[in-house]
Design a protein around this motif. Structure first.
Motif, mmCIF file in Angstrom:
data_model
loop_
_atom_site.group_PDB
_atom_site.id
_atom_site.type_symbol
_atom_site.label_atom_id
_atom_site.label_comp_id
_atom_site.label_asym_id
_atom_site.label_seq_id
_atom_site.Cartn_x
_atom_site.Cartn_y
_atom_site.Cartn_z
ATOM 1 N N ARG A 360 -5.708 -10.113 -5.145
ATOM 2 C CA ARG A 360 -5.383 -8.941 -6.147
ATOM 3 C C ARG A 360 -4.581 -8.744 -6.927
ATOM 4 N N GLN A 361 -4.745 -8.823 -8.606
ATOM 5 C CA GLN A 361 -3.207 -9.460 -9.091
ATOM 6 C C GLN A 361 -2.563 -7.950 -9.303
ATOM 7 N N ALA A 362 -1.449 -8.422 -9.822
ATOM 8 C CA ALA A 362 0.214 -7.363 -8.841
ATOM 9 C C ALA A 362 0.376 -6.389 -10.004
ATOM 10 N N ASP A 363 -0.059 -6.352 -11.389
ATOM 11 C CA ASP A 363 -0.200 -5.220 -11.887
ATOM 12 C C ASP A 363 -0.940 -4.576 -12.201
ATOM 13 N N SER A 364 -2.601 -4.632 -11.455
ATOM 14 C CA SER A 364 -3.464 -3.917 -11.279
ATOM 15 C C SER A 364 -3.414 -2.818 -10.248
ATOM 16 N N THR A 365 -2.781 -2.614 -9.884
ATOM 17 C CA THR A 365 -2.306 -2.089 -7.623
ATOM 18 C C THR A 365 -1.901 -1.929 -7.392
ATOM 19 N N THR A 366 -1.758 -1.335 -6.515
ATOM 20 C CA THR A 366 -0.140 -1.292 -5.696
ATOM 21 C C THR A 366 -0.530 -2.157 -3.664
ATOM 22 N N PHE A 367 0.024 -1.804 -3.550
ATOM 23 C CA PHE A 367 0.007 -2.761 -1.750
ATOM 24 C C PHE A 367 1.180 -2.467 -0.959
ATOM 25 N N SER A 368 -0.892 -1.895 0.447
ATOM 26 C CA SER A 368 0.445 -1.518 1.401
ATOM 27 C C SER A 368 2.200 -2.200 1.904
ATOM 28 N N GLU A 369 2.703 -1.948 3.233
ATOM 29 C CA GLU A 369 3.347 -1.988 3.295
ATOM 30 C C GLU A 369 2.952 -3.857 3.941
ATOM 31 N N ALA A 370 2.175 -3.532 4.789
ATOM 32 C CA ALA A 370 1.322 -4.893 5.459
ATOM 33 C C ALA A 370 0.612 -6.043 4.458
ATOM 34 N N GLU A 371 0.668 -5.675 2.475
ATOM 35 C CA GLU A 371 0.339 -6.444 1.791
ATOM 36 C C GLU A 371 0.968 -7.127 1.817
ATOM 37 N N LEU A 372 2.157 -6.488 1.519
ATOM 38 C CA LEU A 372 3.696 -6.746 0.362
ATOM 39 C C LEU A 372 4.015 -7.804 1.671
ATOM 40 N N LEU A 373 4.388 -7.685 2.613
ATOM 41 C CA LEU A 373 5.169 -9.238 4.054
ATOM 42 C C LEU A 373 3.955 -9.780 3.809
ATOM 43 N N ILE A 374 2.684 -9.253 3.721
ATOM 44 C CA ILE A 374 1.683 -11.175 3.522
ATOM 45 C C ILE A 374 1.869 -11.959 2.506
#
Length: 416
Positions: A360-374
Motif C-alpha cells: 500500500r502507498q507509503a504516504d497514506s498509512t503506517t507500517f508495523s516493524e515486520a512490514e518495514l523489514l519486508i
C-alpha cells in the motif's frame, strides 16, 4: 560410493534439545559404517537452520576414522511433509557432493546418515565465519575480494556438476525407491517456486502495478527455464549468506533444498543482495560486476554461450525478475509453506479484510516493524533489478529497469 546409512540403529525420536542423544546415534552410525568404536567428546552445540539441531564433536585418534572432529545434524520429525522432503533432499545432496572431486565439492563430506533418526554425520570443515559476518566486517576492497571468491567457487561448482545430473537423479531415484512415502513431496519446492513467480506478477497487477509486456515476457522465460533448460547444475539453492562460510576455502552449507536447477538463479540471488535475507548490505554495481566476471570465467567451458554478453544479460535479468516476483509472493504468503499451499491448490492468493497489503502507498498509512523489514528487503531486490537492467543493452531492458524502479519506489519508506 559406499552407503553411509544403516537401517534403524536402535533409533527413536530425539528431543531437539538432547545433544547427547544425537551424538549417541552418531556414534552407532560411525561404528557400523567404519568399525572400531569411535569416541566422540567435547560436544559443542552449533546453530542450526529452522528446527535443526547441529553439534560438533571431537573424535579420538583412530585408524578407522582419520578425522579430528565431525558435525552431526539432526532434523526432528515435525509432521510436516515439507520437512520430510527437505531431509531427503539433504541426504541425497550430500551423497552426490561426496562423490565429486575435491576441487568441485562445495561443502563437507557425508560420513553416515540415518533416515529413521533423521541424522547426518559430516566431516568438520573447521573454524570459519559466515559470509554475512565477513562481508559486514570487511573493508571495501575486502568485500570485493570476497565476492570475487564467491563467484569463483559458485562457478566452479556449477561447471563441475553441469554434466552430472543423471548421477544425481540416480541417487534420488534410488532413495525414493527405498522410501516411497517421500515420492509425492520431494519436488514440492520446485513446483512452488515456479508458481510463486506467477503469483508475484498477479499481486503487482492487483496493486495497480501492471507489469509491461517486456517484464512479463522475461517472467515467463524465468518460469520456463526453472522447469527445464540447458543451463542446469547442482545448487544448494539456499544461498543465504549465513549458509555460506569462509575459512581456508568458501563452502556452501545446508542442502535441504538442493538439486539441479538453472544456474542463473544462483547468480541473480547474489546480485539482488540475497533476497529474503534482510541483514545483508546491498551489492553495488562494482561488486556485482566483479562477482559476475569471476563466475563467467569459471563456467564458459561448460556454457560457452554465456561468453556472449547478450545471452548472459538475458539469463541474469530473467533470473532477477524471477527472484523479485518469488520473494514478493513468498512474503505475501507468510513463507514457503504458504507458497507451497498455493502451488498445490493452483489458485490465486486469497485476499480479504484480514490481509492488508504491504504494497500500500507509503504516504497514506503506517507500517508495523515486520512490514518495514519486508518492504526494505523487497525494495532492495527490485532496486537491484532496476540497476542491473538499466546497465544492459536494449530498449526492453530500459523498460524493465523503469518498471522495477516504479515498484521499488512504491516500497520505499522514508522515515521522518
Amino acid at each position: 560410493m559406499k552407503e553411509g546409512s544403516v537401517s534403524n540403529p536402535e533409533s527413536h525420536p530425539l528431543s531437539p534439545a538432547d545433544a547427547d542423544s544425537v551424538v549417541a546415534v552418531a556414534h552407532k552410525l560411525l561404528t557400523r559404517r567404519f568399525g572400531g568404536s569411535p569416541e566422540l567428546t567435547e560436544v559443542e552445540v552449533l546453530s542450526g537452520s529452522g528446527t535443526a539441531v547441529v553439534v560438533r564433536a571431537r573424535l579420538a585418534p583412530s585408524a578407522f576414522l582419520p578425522h579430528r572432529s565431525v558435525v552431526v545434524k539432526h532434523m526432528p520429525v515435525t509432521g510436516s511433509p515439507i520437512d520430510d522432503a527437505a531431509f531427503l533432499r539433504e541426504v541425497v545432496a550430500y551423497q552426490f557432493t561426496t562423490s565429486l572431486p575435491q576441487e568441485v565439492r562445495p561443502g563437507p563430506v557425508l560420513l553416515a546418515y540415518d533416515m529413521d533418526s533423521r541424522i547426518v554425520v559430516l566431516t568438520d570443515i573447521g573454524e570459519a565465519e559466515t559470509l554475512i559476518a565477513a562481508l559486514n566486517q570487511a573493508s571495501e576492497s575486502k568485500r570485493v575480494h570476497l565476492l570475487r571468491l564467491l563467484g569463483e567457487q559458485l562457478g566452479r561448482m556449477h561447471a563441475g556438476t553441469a554434466t552430472r545430473e543423471q548421477d544425481y537423479e540416480h541417487l534420488l531415484n534410488r532413495m525414493l525407491t527405498r522410501y516411497p512415502e517421500y515420492a509425492t513431496t520431494h519436488a514440492i519446492r520446485d513446483r512452488a517456486l515456479r508458481r510463486s513467480i506467477e503469483v508475484g506478477a498477479q499481486i503487482l497487477a492487483a496493486e495497480g502495478l501492471e507489469p509491461p509486456k517486456e517484464f512479463d515476457g522475461l517472467m515467463r522465460h524465468a518460469t520456463r527455464f526453472q522447469q527445464s533448460g540447458r543451463s542446469r547444475a547442482f545448487t544448494p539453492f539456499d544461498l543465504s549468506p549465513d549458509n555460506i562460510v569462509v575459512g581456508k576455502e568458501m563452502y556452501f552449507l545446508d542442502y535441504e533444498w538442493a538439486g539441479f536447477r538453472n544456474v542463473g538463479f544462483d547468480v541473480a540471488c547474489v546480485i539482488a543482495g540475497f533476497p529474503q535475507f534482510v541483514f545483508a548490505r546491498p551489492i553495488n554495481d562494482e561488486e556485482a560486476d566483479v562477482f559476475i566476471t569471476a563466475w563467467v570465467r569459471e563456467i564458459t567451458t561448460a556454457w560457452p554461450r554465456y561468453g556472449d554478453q547478450a545471452k548472459l544479460e538475458k539469463l541474469l535479468v530473467a533470473s532477477l525478475v524471477g527472484w523479485a516476483l518469488s520473494s514478493l509472493s513468498t512474503m505475501y504468503a507468510d513463507g514457503i509453506e504458504g507458497i507451497i499451499a498455493l502451488a498445490e491448490q493452483d489458485q490465486p492468493l486469497a485476499s480479504g479484510p484480514a490481509r492488508e497489503s504491504f504494497l500500500r502507498q507509503a504516504d497514506s498509512t503506517t507500517f508495523s516493524e515486520a512490514e518495514l523489514l519486508i518492504r526494505r528487503d523487497l525494495y532492495e531486490t527490485f532496486e537491484a533489478l532496476s540497476r542491473f537492467a538499466a546497465r544492459c543493452s536494449g530498449q526492453d531492458y530500459a523498460v524493465i529497469a523503469a518498471y522495477a524502479n516504479q515498484v521499488a519506489q512504491r516500497l520505499a519508506v522514508r522515515q521522518p
